[in-house]
Design a protein around this motif. Structure first.
Motif, mmCIF file in Angstrom:
data_model
loop_
_atom_site.group_PDB
_atom_site.id
_atom_site.type_symbol
_atom_site.label_atom_id
_atom_site.label_comp_id
_atom_site.label_asym_id
_atom_site.label_seq_id
_atom_site.Cartn_x
_atom_site.Cartn_y
_atom_site.Cartn_z
ATOM 1 N N ALA A 27 0.833 -1.206 0.000
ATOM 2 C CA ALA A 27 0.000 0.000 0.000
ATOM 3 C C ALA A 27 0.868 1.256 0.000
ATOM 4 O O ALA A 27 0.554 2.232 -0.695
ATOM 5 N N HIS A 28 1.959 1.240 0.743
ATOM 6 C CA HIS A 28 2.852 2.403 0.779
ATOM 7 C C HIS A 28 3.540 2.619 -0.570
ATOM 8 O O HIS A 28 3.712 3.763 -1.001
ATOM 9 N N VAL A 29 3.939 1.538 -1.235
ATOM 10 C CA VAL A 29 4.544 1.665 -2.563
ATOM 11 C C VAL A 29 3.533 2.291 -3.525
ATOM 12 O O VAL A 29 3.846 3.235 -4.253
ATOM 13 N N ARG A 30 2.298 1.773 -3.511
ATOM 14 C CA ARG A 30 1.251 2.312 -4.389
ATOM 15 C C ARG A 30 0.992 3.789 -4.109
ATOM 16 O O ARG A 30 0.868 4.599 -5.031
ATOM 17 N N THR A 31 0.881 4.140 -2.832
ATOM 18 C CA THR A 31 0.610 5.526 -2.443
ATOM 19 C C THR A 31 1.736 6.449 -2.896
ATOM 20 O O THR A 31 1.493 7.531 -3.429
ATOM 21 N N ALA A 32 2.969 6.014 -2.686
ATOM 22 C CA ALA A 32 4.119 6.843 -3.075
ATOM 23 C C ALA A 32 4.149 7.079 -4.574
ATOM 24 O O ALA A 32 4.331 8.217 -5.027
ATOM 25 N N LEU A 33 3.972 6.022 -5.358
ATOM 26 C CA LEU A 33 4.035 6.195 -6.808
ATOM 27 C C LEU A 33 2.837 6.977 -7.329
ATOM 28 O O LEU A 33 2.961 7.737 -8.296
ATOM 29 N N ALA A 34 1.688 6.842 -6.679
ATOM 30 C CA ALA A 34 0.531 7.652 -7.050
ATOM 31 C C ALA A 34 0.785 9.131 -6.752
ATOM 32 O O ALA A 34 0.275 10.006 -7.444
ATOM 33 N N ALA A 35 1.580 9.413 -5.740
ATOM 34 C CA ALA A 35 1.886 10.793 -5.359
ATOM 35 C C ALA A 35 2.917 11.442 -6.274
ATOM 36 O O ALA A 35 2.997 12.665 -6.342
ATOM 37 N N PRO A 55 4.532 -4.380 -5.867
ATOM 38 C CA PRO A 55 3.360 -4.383 -6.752
ATOM 39 C C PRO A 55 3.603 -3.685 -8.093
ATOM 40 O O PRO A 55 2.703 -3.036 -8.644
ATOM 41 N N LEU A 56 4.789 -3.814 -8.647
ATOM 42 C CA LEU A 56 5.151 -3.060 -9.855
ATOM 43 C C LEU A 56 4.428 -3.516 -11.111
ATOM 44 O O LEU A 56 4.375 -2.771 -12.090
ATOM 45 N N GLY A 57 3.871 -4.713 -11.101
ATOM 46 C CA GLY A 57 3.147 -5.197 -12.269
ATOM 47 C C GLY A 57 1.678 -4.818 -12.290
ATOM 48 O O GLY A 57 0.979 -5.102 -13.258
ATOM 49 N N GLU A 58 1.211 -4.158 -11.252
ATOM 50 C CA GLU A 58 -0.201 -3.785 -11.176
ATOM 51 C C GLU A 58 -0.523 -2.609 -12.094
ATOM 52 O O GLU A 58 0.273 -1.686 -12.240
ATOM 53 N N ARG A 59 -1.707 -2.662 -12.662
ATOM 54 C CA ARG A 59 -2.147 -1.601 -13.582
ATOM 55 C C ARG A 59 -2.087 -0.224 -12.917
ATOM 56 O O ARG A 59 -1.626 0.747 -13.513
ATOM 57 N N ALA A 60 -2.557 -0.115 -11.675
ATOM 58 C CA ALA A 60 -2.579 1.191 -10.987
ATOM 59 C C ALA A 60 -1.169 1.745 -10.797
ATOM 60 O O ALA A 60 -0.957 2.959 -10.913
ATOM 61 N N VAL A 61 -0.212 0.883 -10.525
ATOM 62 C CA VAL A 61 1.173 1.333 -10.342
ATOM 63 C C VAL A 61 1.750 1.821 -11.658
ATOM 64 O O VAL A 61 2.370 2.892 -11.727
ATOM 65 N N VAL A 62 1.539 1.078 -12.726
ATOM 66 C CA VAL A 62 2.043 1.487 -14.037
ATOM 67 C C VAL A 62 1.337 2.751 -14.512
ATOM 68 O O VAL A 62 1.974 3.646 -15.079
ATOM 69 N N ASP A 63 0.043 2.868 -14.245
ATOM 70 C CA ASP A 63 -0.676 4.104 -14.589
ATOM 71 C C ASP A 63 -0.097 5.300 -13.831
ATOM 72 O O ASP A 63 0.029 6.394 -14.385
ATOM 73 N N ALA A 90 4.972 -7.835 -15.840
ATOM 74 C CA ALA A 90 4.901 -7.652 -17.295
ATOM 75 C C ALA A 90 4.477 -6.233 -17.688
ATOM 76 O O ALA A 90 5.036 -5.653 -18.624
ATOM 77 N N ARG A 91 3.504 -5.657 -16.987
ATOM 78 C CA ARG A 91 3.080 -4.291 -17.322
ATOM 79 C C ARG A 91 4.224 -3.295 -17.119
ATOM 80 O O ARG A 91 4.405 -2.379 -17.908
ATOM 81 N N PHE A 92 4.965 -3.490 -16.043
ATOM 82 C CA PHE A 92 6.100 -2.604 -15.784
ATOM 83 C C PHE A 92 7.143 -2.759 -16.887
ATOM 84 O O PHE A 92 7.713 -1.763 -17.343
ATOM 85 N N VAL A 93 7.413 -3.993 -17.321
ATOM 86 C CA VAL A 93 8.397 -4.228 -18.389
ATOM 87 C C VAL A 93 7.986 -3.473 -19.645
ATOM 88 O O VAL A 93 8.818 -2.815 -20.289
ATOM 89 N N HIS A 94 6.715 -3.514 -19.995
ATOM 90 C CA HIS A 94 6.227 -2.784 -21.170
ATOM 91 C C HIS A 94 6.401 -1.274 -20.984
ATOM 92 O O HIS A 94 6.886 -0.576 -21.884
ATOM 93 N N TRP A 95 6.020 -0.762 -19.814
ATOM 94 C CA TRP A 95 6.192 0.667 -19.526
ATOM 95 C C TRP A 95 7.668 1.055 -19.599
ATOM 96 O O TRP A 95 8.017 2.077 -20.174
ATOM 97 N N ARG A 96 8.521 0.229 -19.031
ATOM 98 C CA ARG A 96 9.962 0.500 -19.007
ATOM 99 C C ARG A 96 10.510 0.609 -20.434
ATOM 100 O O ARG A 96 11.366 1.438 -20.716
#
Length: 171
Positions: A27-35, A55-63, A90-96
């Motif tokens: 949750a903290h990783v998600r919150t930080a990247l959302a910020a 949680p780097l492969g999650e859609r919300a994190v990549v978004d 995988a989503r992160f790999v594509h974004w990267r």
């Protein structure tokens, strides 16, 4: 108590203090990247022995990373090894691949996995897992904590070698 600079666009504050467990860490990783976009962070450093439980492969994190990514931004990543990404993020790999020009990755195979910090560093906030196995750590806006963490991460970048290429080119 969070100040106005520590609040996301949706009004949630960046976490402060101790955290315990994988759910709270994620949750903290998600919150930080959302910020990141709302805070206007020009640089983010992510570090972990292998990022397997992030949680780097999650859609919300990549978004969130997509919203943050822009010219003049920089994402640095430090790991003992990066082989888990293709299987778990995988989503992160594509974004990267799309944002290769702002992403720098360094591998530290010569360090033991336990010597690679599990952390997030930003210009105004940081998170560090003290016990990665149980996902226990601390986070907050302490300048002293951010400086100490950044020094350790910079040491790793200097010792590391390029890792996690955006693509593998062959002949």
């Amino acid at each position: 108590m969070a100040n106005d600079n520590d609040v996301n666009n949706d009004g949630t504050a960046l976490p402060e203090g101790a955290f315990d467990g994988p759910a709270e860490f994620g949750a903290h990783v998600r919150t930080a990247l959302a910020a990141a976009a709302g805070q206007g962070w020009t640089e983010i450093v992510l570090s972990d022995p292998d990022f397997a439980d992030w949680p780097l492969g999650e859609r919300a994190v990549v978004d969130a990373l997509q919203a943050w990514a822009a010219s003049g931004r920089s994402l640095k990543m430090l790991a003992h090894r990066f082989d888990v990404f293709e299987r778990h993020h995988a989503r992160f790999v594509h974004w990267r691949r799309m944002w290769d020009h702002i992403v720098q990755c360094r591998a530290l195979p010569q360090w033991s996995a336990g010597d690679v910090p599990s952390a997030i560093w930003t210009p105004s906030w940081s998170l560090r897992r003290i016990d990665s196995e149980r996902s226990r750590g601390v986070c907050g806006a302490s300048a002293a904590d951010r400086v100490a963490l950044r020094q350790r991460l910079d040491e790793g970048f200097q010792a590391g070698r390029p890792g996690f290429p955006a693509s593998v080119l062959g002949l």
